[in-house]
Design an enzyme around this catalytic site. Structure first.
Site, PDB file in Angstrom:
ATOM      1  CE  LYS A   1      -4.175   7.286  15.264  1.00  0.00           C
ATOM      2  NZ  LYS A   1      -4.890   7.433  14.090  1.00  0.00           N
TER       3      LYS A   1
ATOM      4  CB  VAL B   1      -4.805  -1.461   2.148  1.00  0.00           C
ATOM      5  CG1 VAL B   1      -3.586  -2.014   1.433  1.00  0.00           C
ATOM      6  CG2 VAL B   1      -5.285  -2.480   3.170  1.00  0.00           C
TER       7      VAL B   1
ATOM      8  CB  SER C   1      -1.096   8.881  15.907  1.00  0.00           C
ATOM      9  OG  SER C   1      -1.423  10.259  15.886  1.00  0.00           O
TER      10      SER C   1
ATOM     11  CB  ALA D   1      -9.735   1.228   7.923  1.00  0.00           C
TER      12      ALA D   1
ATOM     13  N   GLY E   1       0.840  -1.205   0.000  1.00  0.00           N
ATOM     14  CA  GLY E   1       0.000   0.000   0.000  1.00  0.00           C
ATOM     15  C   GLY E   1       0.866   1.242   0.000  1.00  0.00           C
ATOM     16  CG  LEU E   2       4.069   1.432  -2.109  1.00  0.00           C
ATOM     17  CD1 LEU E   2       4.934   1.112  -3.333  1.00  0.00           C
ATOM     18  CD2 LEU E   2       4.954   1.709  -0.892  1.00  0.00           C
TER      19      LEU E   2
ATOM     20  CG  HIS F   1      -4.344   9.436  19.310  1.00  0.00           C
ATOM     21  ND1 HIS F   1      -4.753   9.971  18.101  1.00  0.00           N
ATOM     22  CD2 HIS F   1      -3.185  10.064  19.618  1.00  0.00           C
ATOM     23  CE1 HIS F   1      -3.878  10.878  17.702  1.00  0.00           C
ATOM     24  NE2 HIS F   1      -2.917  10.952  18.606  1.00  0.00           N
ATOM     25  CG  ASN F   2      -7.785   9.164  15.678  1.00  0.00           C
ATOM     26  OD1 ASN F   2      -6.640   9.139  16.107  1.00  0.00           O
ATOM     27  ND2 ASN F   2      -8.065   9.047  14.403  1.00  0.00           N
TER      28      ASN F   2
ATOM     29  CD  GLU G   1      -6.815  13.551  15.587  1.00  0.00           C
ATOM     30  OE1 GLU G   1      -5.859  12.775  15.780  1.00  0.00           O
ATOM     31  OE2 GLU G   1      -7.446  13.557  14.508  1.00  0.00           O
TER      32      GLU G   1
ATOM     33  NE  ARG H   1      -5.787  -1.944  -5.423  1.00  0.00           N
ATOM     34  CZ  ARG H   1      -6.441  -1.087  -6.209  1.00  0.00           C
ATOM     35  NH1 ARG H   1      -6.948  -1.473  -7.337  1.00  0.00           N
ATOM     36  NH2 ARG H   1      -6.584   0.182  -5.840  1.00  0.00           N
TER      37      ARG H   1
ATOM     38  CE  LYS I   1      -9.220   9.793   7.185  1.00  0.00           C
ATOM     39  NZ  LYS I   1      -8.872  11.222   7.297  1.00  0.00           N
TER      40      LYS I   1
END
Ligand code: 6PG
Length: 474
Positions: free
Chosen positions: A188, A80, A134, A82, A14-15, A191-192, A195, A38, A266
């Protein structure tokens, strides 16, 4: 899968921006890393732009080639989107990997999905772990905060790489193993949630300065910049100052004056609120922040509301709220918000039997992540004294709350009188007031429940439960 020609210590699929940056970070830390995307075009572009780091990157055109280029037992990071894409990628990899290989989901997964994937992997292999990462694009490239979840042997295999690529706070890596299965992704998510609340409370005091005091964006930016030198020092205050101080190159107007007031999301903040409700632990400041994002998206309804009811009756001078009181209100709100966030993690740890070392969690949030702030150091120390105690009751933070409570109350009260919405600060104040009230009003709720449903109650003057009021007799 044959391991002839395997040179890479780890692989990454997943770049996209986050994945690409994480791969470069791993390469820069001296690890040979296999990369796959991909679409081969993206892989080629990525390698072409990697400069000196290209020598540490091992690109592949097919998944088979990719797997074969990693030394066993293989570790493969997934970056990639979620959701379904993660399941699809695991299914594609499963036949190519051995049972003792390891898949690491580094996306913003829902921790229930991570629990499910971990359970499936322990039945069928390969091994699986979920890590919360994060710090946005910059963090991924130069040092994120990494919240690890999964079996001990999984962390033992890749922990040294994750620690090496993580941000450091005074030399200590901001990466840690926090518990089994979905523990890292749950942390996480919280955490969000924090945030969201932190951002919302900053937006609320911005609103008081903009609409109450009529201050231009540039001046507000200078206030945030000053606060960033004090107790509120944090990444979010710093960037809020920068956002407020920036002008639009096209129009010359402050950026804040031309950004539409409709917030995106998101989902991770919403998951925090959902989890708090499901686990039965209060996170009202975070819930308020999620609700405000939802309200912000109802732009047309808000316009109709203003047309119907008129704009709020603001004429709020600095004689009613001093700028320093706004700073103090944020300090108090922040303590409450973290008390709720850590309380949520503690409850999840109890219910799932996860380790969740709270002082360590505060430590790995001190750098790299979006909520990094000076206060987290003191939080870590307070949680090390007693992780089970409400953070508000830790001597350091109770003293801070005693110093700032009056200003939080004044800000919320004056804002309410002048029609300025401060829902997250107000939720923080209500939480504070409830949690400092030994005799609450839930006796009335119990009376009502017993009246209409004979649900029973406990008494203040006798032991036991299941008492009923005289209304139940007739
Ligand atoms: C981080 C951020 C990151 C992302 C959020 C934004 O810790 O690096 O939290 O995960 O920026 O998902 O979330 P929203 O789109 O929901 O605001």
């Amino acid at each position: 899968m044959s391991s002839n020609g395997a040179v890479a210590e780890i692989g990454l699929i997943g770049l996209g921006t986050m994945g690409g940056n994480l791969a470069l970070n791993i390469a820069e830390n001296g690890f040979q890393i296999a990369v796959y995307n991909r679409t081969t075009e993206k892989t080629d572009q990525f390698i072409a732009k990697a400069g000196d780091l290209a020598g540490k990157l091992v690109p592949s055109k097919t998944l088979e080639e990719f797997v074969a280029s990693i030394k066993p037992p293989r570790a493969v990071i997934l970056m990639v989107p979620a959701g379904d894409a993660v399941d699809a990628q695991i299914e594609a990899l499963r036949p190519l990997l051995d049972a003792q290989d390891l898949i690491i989901d580094a996306g913003n997964a829902n921790y229930h999905d991570t629990n499910r994937r971990a359970a499936a992997s322990s039945e069928r292999g390969p091994r699986f772990m979920g890590i919360g990462v994060s710090g946005g694009e910059e963090g991924a490239r130069f040092g994120p905060s990494i919240m690890g979840g999964g079996a001990n042997d999984a962390w033992d295999q890749v922990g040294h790489i994750l620690e090496a690529i993580s941000a450091k706070h005074e030399g200590e890596p901001c990466a840690a193993h926090l518990g089994e299965a979905g523990a890292g992704h749950l942390v996480k998510t919280v955490h969000n949630g924090i945030e969201y609340a932190d951002m919302q409370m900053i937006a609320e005091v911005y609103g008081v300065m903009r609409d109450g005091f009529g201050m231009p964006a540039g001046e507000i930016g200078a206030v945030f910049e000053k606060w960033n030198q004090g107790v509120l020092q944090s990444y979010l205050i710093e960037i809020s100052g920068k956002v407020a101080a920036t002008s639009d190159p096209d129009t010359g107007r402050p950026m804040l004056d031309i950004i539409l007031d409709r917030a995106g999301q998101k989902g991770t903040g919403r998951w925090t609120a959902i989890e708090a409700l499901m686990l039965g632990t209060p996170a009202s400041t975070i819930e308020a922040a999620v609700a405000v994002r939802n309200m912000s998206s109802r732009l047309e309804e808000r316009k109709a509301g203003e047309a119907e009811f008129g704009a709020a009756p603001v004429s709020l001078g600095q004689d009613l709220i001093a700028i320093d009181a706004l700073e103090a209100a944020l300090v108090a709100g922040k303590i409450v918000c973290y008390a709720q966030g850590f309380g949520l993690i503690l409850e999840a740890a109890r219910q799932y039997g996860w380790a969740m070392p709270l002082p360590k969690i505060a430590k790995i949030w001190r750098n790299g992540c979006i909520i990094r702030s000076a206060m987290l150091n003191d939080m870590s120390a307070a949680l090390a004294e007693d992780a089970e105690r409400n953070l508000m009751l830790a001597p350091f933070f109770s003293a801070k709350l005693k110093e700032t409570e009056a200003q939080l109350r004044q800000v919320v009260a004056q804002a309410a009188l002048h029609g300025l919405p401060v829902p997250a600060l107000s939720a923080a104040l209500s939480y504070f007031d409830i949690m400092r009230t030994a005799r609450s009003t839930a006796n009335m709720l119990q009376g009502q429940r017993d009246f209409f449903g004979a649900h029973g109650f406990e008494r203040t003057d006798k032991d036991g439960s299941g008492y009923h009021g005289p209304w139940a007799m007739g």
